[in-house]
Design a protein around this motif. Structure first.
Motif, mmCIF file in Angstrom:
data_model
loop_
_atom_site.group_PDB
_atom_site.id
_atom_site.type_symbol
_atom_site.label_atom_id
_atom_site.label_comp_id
_atom_site.label_asym_id
_atom_site.label_seq_id
_atom_site.Cartn_x
_atom_site.Cartn_y
_atom_site.Cartn_z
ATOM 1 N N PHE A 54 15.560 40.859 3.900
ATOM 2 C CA PHE A 54 15.813 39.842 4.924
ATOM 3 C C PHE A 54 17.138 40.009 5.658
ATOM 4 C CE2 PHE A 54 17.028 35.108 5.519
ATOM 5 C CZ PHE A 54 16.263 34.929 6.665
ATOM 6 N N ARG B 227 12.263 35.149 9.561
ATOM 7 C CA ARG B 227 11.616 34.577 8.381
ATOM 8 C C ARG B 227 10.536 35.507 7.825
ATOM 9 N NH1 ARG B 227 12.449 29.356 6.842
ATOM 10 N NH2 ARG B 227 11.803 30.293 4.874
ATOM 11 N N GLY B 228 10.515 35.601 6.523
ATOM 12 C CA GLY B 228 9.532 36.469 5.858
ATOM 13 C C GLY B 228 9.882 37.945 5.953
ATOM 14 N N GLY B 229 11.083 38.237 6.461
ATOM 15 C CA GLY B 229 11.446 39.616 6.789
ATOM 16 C C GLY B 229 11.746 40.541 5.620
ATOM 17 N N SER B 230 11.727 40.029 4.393
ATOM 18 C CA SER B 230 12.105 40.928 3.304
ATOM 19 C C SER B 230 11.035 41.982 3.009
ATOM 20 C CB SER B 230 12.505 40.164 2.049
ATOM 21 O OG SER B 230 11.535 39.233 1.739
ATOM 22 N N GLU C 66 19.536 35.149 -0.546
ATOM 23 C CA GLU C 66 19.238 36.502 -1.036
ATOM 24 C C GLU C 66 20.439 37.057 -1.808
ATOM 25 O OE1 GLU C 66 17.614 35.374 1.508
ATOM 26 O OE2 GLU C 66 15.600 36.230 1.294
ATOM 27 N N SER D 76 13.767 38.691 -2.357
ATOM 28 C CA SER D 76 13.907 37.518 -1.478
ATOM 29 C C SER D 76 14.827 36.541 -2.202
ATOM 30 C CB SER D 76 12.565 36.812 -1.315
ATOM 31 O OG SER D 76 11.680 37.553 -0.572
ATOM 32 N N ALA D 77 15.084 35.412 -1.555
ATOM 33 C CA ALA D 77 15.829 34.344 -2.213
ATOM 34 C C ALA D 77 14.858 33.541 -3.079
ATOM 35 C CB ALA D 77 16.437 33.432 -1.162
ATOM 36 N N THR E 112 15.537 29.461 1.339
ATOM 37 C CA THR E 112 15.748 29.695 2.781
ATOM 38 C C THR E 112 15.388 28.449 3.590
ATOM 39 O OG1 THR E 112 15.272 32.008 2.335
ATOM 40 C CG2 THR E 112 15.426 31.373 4.646
#
Ligand code: ASP
Ligand code: MG
Length: 436
Positions: A178, A192-195, A118, A36-37, A42
């Motif tokens: 993500f 959002r939260g997709g990683s 990211e 993630s970042a 984000t």
């Protein structure tokens, strides 16, 4: 054993934590590391995109400056010989964001801006791996993670493109969660939260034997530790139980994550970067709960829509007409209960609520109520057993219950309550169901 490890924002949120992540992937012999970042990035980039749309130059510069300092501090602390390269990349990234803001194109520039977190985090982390002498290769996720016109990931394409890239043993491949490429070839993201979802899809694509999701808590807990004092991590659970909990509010896992792993029986392990030795939670197809009650989760911002209609009486086809309205507005329904003359259903997305209400009004009288919370109790809900529902409802005797859904699956009982009563409900359920 091929492992895909995904680390969330806090796990890569500082130089100190990045060092922990490097030790973990080395120890686990991770084939692919999905990042993630850095934490807060984000959110800041979303804010920048909103401000760019409003042409709020001064505020944009402020947010950008704070964010840039975070990356510079991390680089100064983490890197030696590679620090200069990382600084140049940071400069370039932030000028790119500034340019996107200056010529802001809604729906396009925001996606480019959001992707930078990211991209930069994974770049810095890969340099660190090189610096400590590991063979590390950075892969650009948008080259292989693509979505179709319905924004669904192209799983075949991912498999064909990613598998040949990660073949070398003793090599640490690093990529971004993500972010992806949309069906027109533009940068996009999985939401959002997709990683977590990225990691699961990549695990499926490369035929991984295990996908690990590393956060800052030791696994999925039996209740929400933000609102309840005594909670404990669940050691082992099934894909279906985990999916239900993730969907109905457990923040630790993105709800879409489970599906690709379930499809291929790839175990998912939830682990804690801050305490790598803690056991965490293992999710497999066989991990069915051994006790009646496994966990409780809650999801806020739920809107109830009630439709009263005498046309429903003894009629058929009424539900179809209702569902078609939601389908037309691409709004999914979470919970539903029906009586002879009324339907109550819940949604968590209000984007098209006005249009939906307008169309539903043609079918009957409509009532809309906001600020509700879904409370989901997951466990072994054996429908031949008695007393389970009573036990749950007993715990929350003092709380008004607006809807109940039971019997849809053998693993959950779902309740709708007003959000004001959420904390009390979670605490009472913890005491009553888990004796805590
Ligand atoms: N960085 C993205 C977010 O904050 C994706 C993720 O962390 O999963 O939503
Ligand atoms: Mg997350």
């Amino acid at each position: 054993m091929i492992k895909v490890l995904k680390f969330g924002g806090t796990s890569v949120g500082s130089a100190e934590n990045m060092r922990k992540v490097a030790a973990i992937i080395r120890n686990e012999k991770a084939r692919l590391t999905v990042l993630s970042a850095m934490s807060g990035t984000t959110d800041a980039l979303v804010r920048i995109s909103v401000l760019a749309g409003q042409r709020a130059g001064t505020e944009i510069r402020e947010v950008l400056q704070t964010l840039k300092e975070k990356y510079e501090t991390c680089i100064a602390d983490l890197l030696g010989e590679h620090a200069e390269v990382a600084r140049k990349k940071t400069e370039a990234t932030f000028s790119l964001i500034e340019n996107e803001c200056a010529g802001f194109q809604p729906g396009k520039s925001d996606k480019v801006i959001l992707a930078q977190g990211e991209l930069l985090t994974s770049y810095i982390f890969t340099l660190y791996l090189k610096e400590i002498g590991l063979r590390a290769i950075l892969l650009n996720a948008p080259d292989f993670m693509c979505t179709d016109a319905a924004h669904k990931p192209e799983r075949e394409k991912l498999k064909n493109r990613l598998s040949p890239l990660v073949r070398e043993p003793e090599t640490f491949y690093v990529t971004q969660g993500f972010i992806c490429t949309d069906c027109e070839g533009n940068l996009d993201n999985l939401g959002r939260g997709g990683s977590d979802y990225s990691a699961a899809l990549m695990g499926e694509a490369i035929g991984a034997n295990e996908v690990q999701i590393w956060t800052d808590i030791d696994g999925m807990h039996n209740n929400d530790p933000r609102y309840v004092d005594k909670t404990f991590p669940i050691r082992h659970m099934s894909f279906d139980e985990a999916a239900e909990l993730a969907y109905f509010g457990a923040k630790i896992l993105h709800p879409a994550t489970i599906q690709p792993c379930k499809d291929h029986g790839i175990p998912v392990r939830l682990k804690n970067t801050m305490d790598a030795r803690a056991e965490g939670t293992l999710i497999t197809s066989s991990g069915e709960a051994t006790s009646d009650f496994c966990a409780v989760a809650a999801k806020d911002n739920i809107t109830v829509i009630r439709i009263y209609s005498t046309r429903m009486l003894m009629a058929y086809g009424f539900l179809r007409m209702v569902f078609e309205i939601f389908e037309r507005h691409k709004t999914s329904i979470d919970m539903i209960t029906t009586s002879e003359v009324a339907i109550s259903l819940t949604v968590d997305n209000e984007e098209h609520l006005e249009e939906i209400e307008r169309e539903l009004a043609a079918l009957g009288t409509i009532e809309v109520e906001k600020d509700n919370t879904i409370v989901c109790v997951v466990g072994r809900m054996d429908h031949t057993q008695h007393g389970l529902v009573a036990k749950v409802l007993n715990c929350i005797q003092n709380i008004p219950v607006k809807m109940i859904s039971y019997g849809a699956s053998h693993r959950s009982l779902v309740l709708l309550i007003g959000t004001k009563a959420k904390v009390e409900a979670l605490q009472n359920l913890n005491r009553g169901l888990f004796n805590l």
